[in-house]
Each structure stands twice: as C-alpha cells, then as structure tokens.
Design a protein around this motif. Structure first.
Motif, PDB file in Angstrom:
ATOM      1  N   ILE A 229      21.720   8.856  47.856  1.00  0.00           N
ATOM      2  CA  ILE A 229      20.400   8.607  47.276  1.00  0.00           C
ATOM      3  C   ILE A 229      19.916   7.249  47.773  1.00  0.00           C
ATOM      4  CG2 ILE A 229      19.133   8.258  45.108  1.00  0.00           C
ATOM      5  CD1 ILE A 229      21.188  10.156  43.786  1.00  0.00           C
ATOM      6  N   SER A 230      18.695   7.193  48.299  1.00  0.00           N
ATOM      7  CA  SER A 230      18.183   5.997  48.967  1.00  0.00           C
ATOM      8  C   SER A 230      17.897   4.857  47.992  1.00  0.00           C
ATOM      9  CB  SER A 230      16.893   6.332  49.728  1.00  0.00           C
ATOM     10  OG  SER A 230      15.847   6.616  48.812  1.00  0.00           O
ATOM     11  N   ASP A 231      17.876   3.626  48.532  1.00  0.00           N
ATOM     12  CA  ASP A 231      17.541   2.449  47.723  1.00  0.00           C
ATOM     13  C   ASP A 231      16.130   2.547  47.169  1.00  0.00           C
ATOM     14  OD1 ASP A 231      19.998   1.222  47.990  1.00  0.00           O
ATOM     15  OD2 ASP A 231      19.444   0.122  49.796  1.00  0.00           O
ATOM     16  N   THR A 232      15.230   3.136  47.958  1.00  0.00           N
ATOM     17  CA  THR A 232      13.845   3.296  47.504  1.00  0.00           C
ATOM     18  C   THR A 232      13.785   4.192  46.275  1.00  0.00           C
ATOM     19  OG1 THR A 232      13.084   3.110  49.802  1.00  0.00           O
ATOM     20  CG2 THR A 232      11.524   4.030  48.199  1.00  0.00           C
ATOM     21  N   ALA A 233      14.540   5.278  46.309  1.00  0.00           N
ATOM     22  CA  ALA A 233      14.569   6.201  45.173  1.00  0.00           C
ATOM     23  C   ALA A 233      15.163   5.514  43.943  1.00  0.00           C
ATOM     24  CB  ALA A 233      15.377   7.439  45.534  1.00  0.00           C
ATOM     25  N   ILE A 234      16.244   4.762  44.160  1.00  0.00           N
ATOM     26  CA  ILE A 234      16.888   4.056  43.036  1.00  0.00           C
ATOM     27  C   ILE A 234      15.927   3.054  42.421  1.00  0.00           C
ATOM     28  CG2 ILE A 234      18.774   2.473  42.417  1.00  0.00           C
ATOM     29  CD1 ILE A 234      20.452   3.861  44.635  1.00  0.00           C
TER      30      ILE A 234
END
Length: 458
Positions: A229-234
């Motif tokens: 899961i990407s940093d942007t999503a987190i």
C-alpha cells in the motif's frame, strides 16, 4: 502401570459448579432470545467438508477440524499423490466431513435446505458447541459453545437496532454493566480503500488497520507498506488513525472522507440510522461506539459489523460479535436473502462474570434440604417428607445410609445445603421433624402433617 488419563488441549471437563454457572448464562441468553421472538434450531455437529471449506478465508480453513473417512481412508490416495506430500490434495481424498467451525454457515445451509418450510423473515437462535483447531490460551478454546441469534429474509436496519438492544438486555440481566458494543460497516471500509486508491487491497488494508490499538500508527503504516500500500494512500487514510470524539462527530469526519465514494457514503448513512435510532430508544447499561478499525468477518459480512468488549478494566478479548451478510445463502444457491446476526461468547462471558464476582450467591446451591438418615424406620418417614418437599419444588434428598452423624453433616456442609432435617425416634413418636439452619445455626420443630409451614418460607 495404568496410563494416566488426560483430555486434549483446548478442551475442558466441567464440575457441577461450573455447569450451574454456564447454565445460568445459557438461561439468561435463551430467555432474551425468546423474548425478542427468536425460534430455536439445531444442526449436526459435523457437516460435509464442502459446506464449510472456503467460507472463512484461508486462516479459517486451516482451523477447521477434518474428520477422517471411516475404514481404509488411504485407499483413495495413489502412490504418486502420496509422494507429493501435498496435505490439501490428500485431505480432500481422505476426509469428506468436518466439525462445524461456527453456527452461521450451517445456518445458511439450513435456510437453503428448508426454505419452503420457513416463514420469512426468519428469526432463529442456536446454542451449540463448535470446534476450532486454534492455539489454546486464556479465553480461547478448541471446543466451545456459541450462542447465536440471526434474522434472515429482511434487509431492514431495524434488525441491527434490535440486535444492539438484545446485547444490552442480556448483559444488563447478567449484571455485566458497561460493556461496549463496537459498530462499523464493511461499506465504510470498502469506501476508504476506494478513496485512497487501494480498492484491490481492501483485506490487507483492513487487517493492518484492525491492529491500530495493538501496534500503533507507526506499526500499522509499516504493515501497510509491507503489503504494497503506497505512502500516498496511507497519508489519505491518516484521519482514520486519530478518529475520536462522539459517534456523531466521527460520522461527520467519515462522511467528509467518503463523500466521493457511493458505497462508503451508503455505509455512513446506515451507521447514522442505527446510532440515531438507538439514541432515541436508549440503552440500559451498554455503550454504543463507532470503531472504524473493526474488520471482523470480511469474507461474508457486507454491512454492519458488531463486536462487544468487556467493561473497562477487564482484560479479555471480545465477548460477542456479528454483522450483516447480504448473500451468505448465495454460496448454497439461494440468492438475495439478506441476513444479520450476532453471537455471544459464552466462555469469555463466564470468565468475566467469574472475575467480577457477578454470579448469584445461590448458584452452587444444588440441594436446599438434606434429611439425615438415622435408620430404616426413620428413613422411610424421611422419604415420605422428601416426596412432599419435591412435589412442592424443593430440591431435597435423603442421605442414602445411616452413617455417622458427623459424616452426614460434613456432606451437607460440602454441598452447601442450607437446611438439614432430623427425624429420629423422638420425632417419630411426636410426628414431627426438626429443621437445622446450617447458615444461622438455629433449629425449629414442625409437624409432619404440615410441612408447608417449613417449605413455604424457603
């Protein structure tokens, strides 16, 4: 030398005292199931493997106890298959049945098989044992009872409202006040995964989010990254990590976060209805709280998700849980039958009641009156009295032999008998019986012609 007997790990023997306490919980739960209009059913302790397998996810499948086929169960395994040591492939050849893992999937199977005999919406309750090949620990056993209540054939959110009230009624009656009914919605979780751009990683996202209270924000973020899961999503999901305030305040944050997700917004609307209705109706002693990290049963829950936590200060996992499953019967060919249900964790509830000293003081009183045996003539007269007391609903017994008085009184003490009846030669002559109060220490004489003067005061 004889082998020392033992029982399998994760199973238990129950003493008379423990059975009395378990039955007390069963009776309270059953009483409220019936008050709310639920009907009882029972299903077999084991099912065909295909009924259970694939319904609980990979982890659940591993925890299902398989039953070996009778007879020469290896005759269907050829040498080539045996040489592969592929346990999954071999299991399907040597085992066609399995112990039930829960009561929900067998219930779905029951509904499909008996759909022409059922009046929908069908409200059923079921109290039976289930088995899981889990690692035993405090509050977690391999054999345990589940107490389930489900409604199928209605998609009305009033059913969710009623189930919250049912939890409240049962725990209030058990004097276990201050439990927290946690509430979430799978549509909200799906909506969050959608708006952060990770819809295909819904399970990975929610499994990590579910650990927020155990490993903290940094731990959850790390696990999400490890799952791809990407940093942007987190970062987009960050408001969830610090979600607090009243239920309405949390709903406001969720509503804003999920405004671009149709599914997520629908989940928020469903939670809003349940919470608003419960606030209008009121609860006796339970608390209702939104918990967006709650992610149980995602393999079959499609709407509301419930989990019940013990009162603050009690170290115990969930003592109840459940949710809405819009198409569980679809796995057995019956489409569009919505259902919602909850379960009570009997064994954990028992441990909590024990820890807090909430069982009734008289629960171990399996005998109210014991007649001392002084000999054959006295015993016959005592038995006549015993019969009259039993007909009046008094739990009564006669000591079977004319043992020493000290031994019989010790037996009465060990059984916590509050009243001991003495009928000796003197009482036979005067047509009377003496009642010794084992609690207060006094004694009183009554006529054998009017024993009701004694037992009506019990």
């Amino acid at each position: 030398m004889a082998q020392k007997p033992s029982i399998p790990k994760g199973t238990r023997d129950f003493s008379p005292s423990e059975v009395n306490k378990r039955n007390y919980i069963f009776d309270v739960v059953k009483k409220h199931f019936q008050t709310y209009g639920f009907q009882p059913i029972e299903t077999p302790s084991f099912e065909n493997s295909e009924t259970l397998m694939g319904k609980y996810g990979d982890e659940g499948d591993r925890l299902i106890f398989k039953i070996l086929n009778s007879g020469d169960f290896l005759n269907k395994v050829n040498d080539d298959l045996y040489a592969t040591k592929d346990s999954s492939a071999i299991t399907s050849r040597i085992s066609e049945k399995a112990l039930r893992y829960d009561l929900t999937v067998p219930f779905a199977r029951y509904v499909v098989m008996h759909q022409n005999e059922i009046d929908f919406p069908f409200k059923r309750y079921q109290i039976q044992p289930v088995w899981r090949a889990d690692r035993p620990q405090k509050g977690r056993f391999r054999e345990f009872f589940q107490c389930d209540a489900d409604v199928v054939g209605s998609d009305s959110l009033l059913q969710e409202v009623e189930l919250v009230q049912l939890y409240d009624a049962v725990f209030t009656d058990l004097k276990l006040e201050g439990v927290t009914v946690k509430l979430n919605n799978r549509k909200i979780l799906a909506g969050i995964a959608e708006v952060i751009g990770e819809r295909d990683k819904l399970i990975d996202f929610t499994v990590a989010l579910d650990k927020l209270d155990k490993i903290g924000i940094d731990g959850v973020s790390k696990e999400m990254r490890e799952k791809g899961i990407s940093d942007t999503a987190i970062e987009k999901a960050a408001p969830l990590f610090a979600l607090s305030g009243s239920n309405l305040e949390q709903l406001s944050v969720l509503s804003d976060l999920l405004k671009d997700s149709e599914e997520g917004s629908k989940g928020v609307g469903e939670l809003r209805f349940i919470i608003a209705t419960i606030e209008e109706l009121g609860l006796q002693s339970a608390n209702l709280k939104i918990d967006v990290t709650l992610a149980r049963g995602l393999n079959y829950y499609t709407g509301a998700i419930f989990e019940v936590a013990a009162p603050e200060g009690v170290s115990m996992g969930s003592i109840g849980g459940g949710g809405r499953y819009d198409d569980l019967t679809g796995i057995f060919g019956l489409k569009d039958v919505s259902g919602v249900g909850i379960s009570f964790g009997l064994d954990r509830i028992y441990l909590v009641l024990e820890e807090l000293g909430l069982f009734p003081e008289t629960i171990d009183q399996s005998l109210q009156v014991l007649c001392v045996n002084f000999g054959e003539k006295e015993a016959l007269t005592s038995l006549k009295l015993v019969n009259r007391l039993r007909k009046a609903g008094v739990k009564c017994d006669l000591y079977p032999s004319s043992a020493k008085m000290q031994k019989q009184m010790k037996f009465a003490n060990n059984r916590n008998v509050p009243y001991v009846v003495l009928i000796g030669e003197q009482e036979l002559d005067s047509n009377s019986f003496v009642v010794k109060d084992m609690v207060k220490g006094g004694q009183q004489t009554y006529s054998l012609d009017a024993p009701e003067l004694f037992y009506k005061g019990l």
